[in-house]
Design an enzyme around this catalytic site. Sequence first.
Site, short mmCIF file in Angstrom:
data_model
loop_
_atom_site.label_atom_id
_atom_site.label_comp_id
_atom_site.label_asym_id
_atom_site.label_seq_id
_atom_site.Cartn_x
_atom_site.Cartn_y
_atom_site.Cartn_z
N GLY A 241 0.72 -0.92 -0.40
CA GLY A 241 0.19 0.00 -0.43
C GLY A 241 0.95 0.94 -0.71
N SER A 242 0.33 3.12 0.56
CA SER A 242 1.29 3.69 0.70
C SER A 242 1.94 3.58 1.07
CB SER A 242 0.10 4.30 0.92
OG SER A 242 -0.57 4.60 2.18
N GLY A 246 2.52 2.40 5.06
CA GLY A 246 3.74 0.88 5.34
C GLY A 246 4.89 1.78 6.74
N GLU A 263 5.38 -3.17 0.89
CA GLU A 263 5.62 -3.37 -1.43
C GLU A 263 4.71 -1.71 -1.13
OE1 GLU A 263 7.35 -4.65 -3.19
OE2 GLU A 263 7.92 -6.63 -2.31
N CYS A 297 1.70 0.71 -8.82
CA CYS A 297 2.68 1.01 -8.08
C CYS A 297 3.96 1.30 -9.03
CB CYS A 297 3.33 0.35 -7.36
SG CYS A 297 3.18 -1.65 -7.38
P1 NAD Z 1 -3.59 2.36 1.32
O1 NAD Z 1 -2.35 2.67 1.84
O2 NAD Z 1 -4.26 3.82 1.57
O3 NAD Z 1 -3.86 0.73 1.39
C1 NAD Z 1 -3.42 0.03 1.92
C2 NAD Z 1 -3.46 -1.49 2.44
O4 NAD Z 1 -3.86 -1.20 4.12
C3 NAD Z 1 -5.17 -1.14 2.66
O5 NAD Z 1 -5.81 -2.78 3.28
C4 NAD Z 1 -5.79 -0.32 4.41
O6 NAD Z 1 -6.82 -1.06 4.80
C5 NAD Z 1 -4.63 -0.38 5.01
N1 NAD Z 1 -4.10 0.35 5.87
C6 NAD Z 1 -3.88 1.55 5.85
N2 NAD Z 1 -3.48 2.01 7.09
C7 NAD Z 1 -2.93 0.97 7.78
C8 NAD Z 1 -2.46 1.37 8.88
N3 NAD Z 1 -2.48 2.75 9.32
N4 NAD Z 1 -2.61 0.04 9.35
C9 NAD Z 1 -2.75 -1.17 8.91
N5 NAD Z 1 -3.20 -0.96 7.47
C10 NAD Z 1 -3.73 -0.04 7.13
O7 NAD Z 1 -3.19 2.29 -0.59
P2 NAD Z 1 -4.39 1.97 -2.15
O8 NAD Z 1 -5.16 3.13 -1.92
O9 NAD Z 1 -4.70 1.00 -1.63
O10 NAD Z 1 -3.05 1.68 -2.28
C11 NAD Z 1 -2.43 2.45 -3.44
C12 NAD Z 1 -1.27 2.23 -2.86
O11 NAD Z 1 0.03 0.73 -2.36
C13 NAD Z 1 -0.13 3.24 -3.59
O12 NAD Z 1 0.74 4.16 -2.91
C14 NAD Z 1 0.44 1.97 -4.31
O13 NAD Z 1 1.73 2.55 -4.73
C15 NAD Z 1 0.90 1.47 -3.60
N6 NAD Z 1 1.01 -0.55 -3.75
C16 NAD Z 1 2.39 -0.81 -4.39
C17 NAD Z 1 3.25 -1.76 -4.41
C18 NAD Z 1 4.29 -2.54 -4.30
O14 NAD Z 1 4.43 -3.48 -4.83
N7 NAD Z 1 5.22 -1.59 -4.11
C19 NAD Z 1 1.71 -3.10 -4.77
C20 NAD Z 1 1.00 -2.25 -5.17
C21 NAD Z 1 0.15 -0.68 -4.31
#
Ligand code: NAD
Length: 510
Positions: A241-242, A246, A263, A297
């Site tokens: 995720g973001s 992370g 990731e 990503c």
């Molecule tokens: P996001 O960070 O909003 O959410 C991702 C996941 O994390 C969701 O399941 C969410 O519920 C959970 N989450 C959010 N805050 C949290 C916390 N404080 N503690 C635990 N869990 C939490 O991201 P998104 O909008 O779903 O996805 C887009 C982002 O993901 C972009 O930044 C993209 O670059 C990244 N991404 C990275 C990869 C990689 O492999 N590097 C792959 C796909 C997406």
Amino acid sequence: MKINKVLDILGINKLNEGAATGTKWLKAGGEKIDSYSPVDGKLIASVTASSGKTYDNVVKQAQAAFEEWRMWPAPKRGEVVRQIGEALRKNKEPLGRLVSYEMGKSLQEGLGEVQEMIDIADFAVGLSRQLYGLTMHSERPMHRMYEQWHPLGVVGIISAFNFPVAVWSWNSFVAWVCGDTCVWKSSEKTPLTAIACQNIIAEVFKANKVPEGVCGLVVGGREIGELMSADPRIPLVSATGSTRMGKAVGAAVGARLGRALLELGGNNAIIVSEHADLDIALRACLFGAVGTAGQRCTTTRRLIIHDKVYDAFKKKLVAAYKQLNIGDPLDEKNHVGPLIDKDAVNNYLHAISELKKQGAKVVVAGGVLDGKGYESGCYVKPCIYEVSNDMPIVQHETFAPLLYIMKYSKLEEAIRLQNDVPQGLSSAIMTLNMREAEQYLSHMGSDCGIANVNIGTSGAEIGGAFGGEKETGGGRESGSDSWKAYMRRQTNTINWGNTLPLAQGIKFTV
Ligand code: NAD
């Protein structure tokens, strides 16, 4: 195939329980999540999210299942994953369609995402016979020394909306052959694809009498992710995720000295050299920038173009952007689908207003589309800006089809610009000059986890280790030796002699 038929085949009801232990659905007990399609703005179906209590039960079941699952020989676990690959082959069309309809990526990309799951299943089957350790020569006589890899226990998987199913498979298929059990917290923005996956694998798990709990699912938002990160029963949390997310997960897992596999966000650049094949470069840059509406990503966000080809390449780009069809991603004639939701549209608009404030120059203008076919309010125009790399907005990942272009004259300068962002996921150079390509791939070149020559930044193959450096989190998933993250290494020394020599030449006489 109509969407109602897709939902039928995949076992999606109007209201679904968002918690399962493998083959059994539990009373989830949390809030209701309505899943609207960004394609047409319609409600697809709803899910009851998992409560904290139900989450607790799913983890307990995963712990209990681990006791039995780790006793299954790895190739037997691999056989279960092989059958999952078969089940995915059978369901590729409906699952790919649902991914496309719930997330908004093109049908080709939705099907491609399921293909990636099939590929990682095949990879994991082979891996189930290759979880190799090393042997070393002991410094002591009549001693044997080697290392072996043991399963960790329960692996927590937190996934993002943009790869709603593939990222889960990268983690869980590999973790399963390693002997771990998994609990998946899917993205709250794409809960139905997660439920569909659970239904697909449940059949295989039933047929093979896999212990209940090997594959847990909890649908929910950030709160469930926070429970998972702080949970000492989960030795490894793999979170996608973001970067903001992370940092929170990394801190919570680190505070209990667990392991986190992160990731996170990217800010990927392509260097277009004066020695590039500009037609190949154009296709790579275009697909990288507008594919998945800029929500990968590995999306190409920055182009660093040699000043000798800058004007010509910019002209080609502008002409190509004019050809783009924006609309229903399930219709093959469209190149760009919607953003995931209105929040994403607001982030896109915010970035555009920041670009203006920070002095960027418009090359292709953006905007939100309305009218027929755009009723969801999530369709935006891909746009291009001339920027300077140090603008704060350029340093930040905006998850939308925004492309930033800038000039360079020396390769060292281009590499410096490319690396001069907080993120370090994917990168590429377009050049037919061998010296440039090699310099770019050397330790003096790209600082990213992925560095390509004459292909773009997006579209990685499962056979390599996937992930990035710096604020991208440092994790590696999928192919190569990424499996080691899901196991613990143990070094063993066996004395088969009749004395007890000590290491480092130490003498201890009594
Ligand atoms: P996001 O960070 O909003 O959410 C991702 C996941 O994390 C969701 O399941 C969410 O519920 C959970 N989450 C959010 N805050 C949290 C916390 N404080 N503690 C635990 N869990 C939490 O991201 P998104 O909008 O779903 O996805 C887009 C982002 O993901 C972009 O930044 C993209 O670059 C990244 N991404 C990275 C990869 C990689 O492999 N590097 C792959 C796909 C997406």
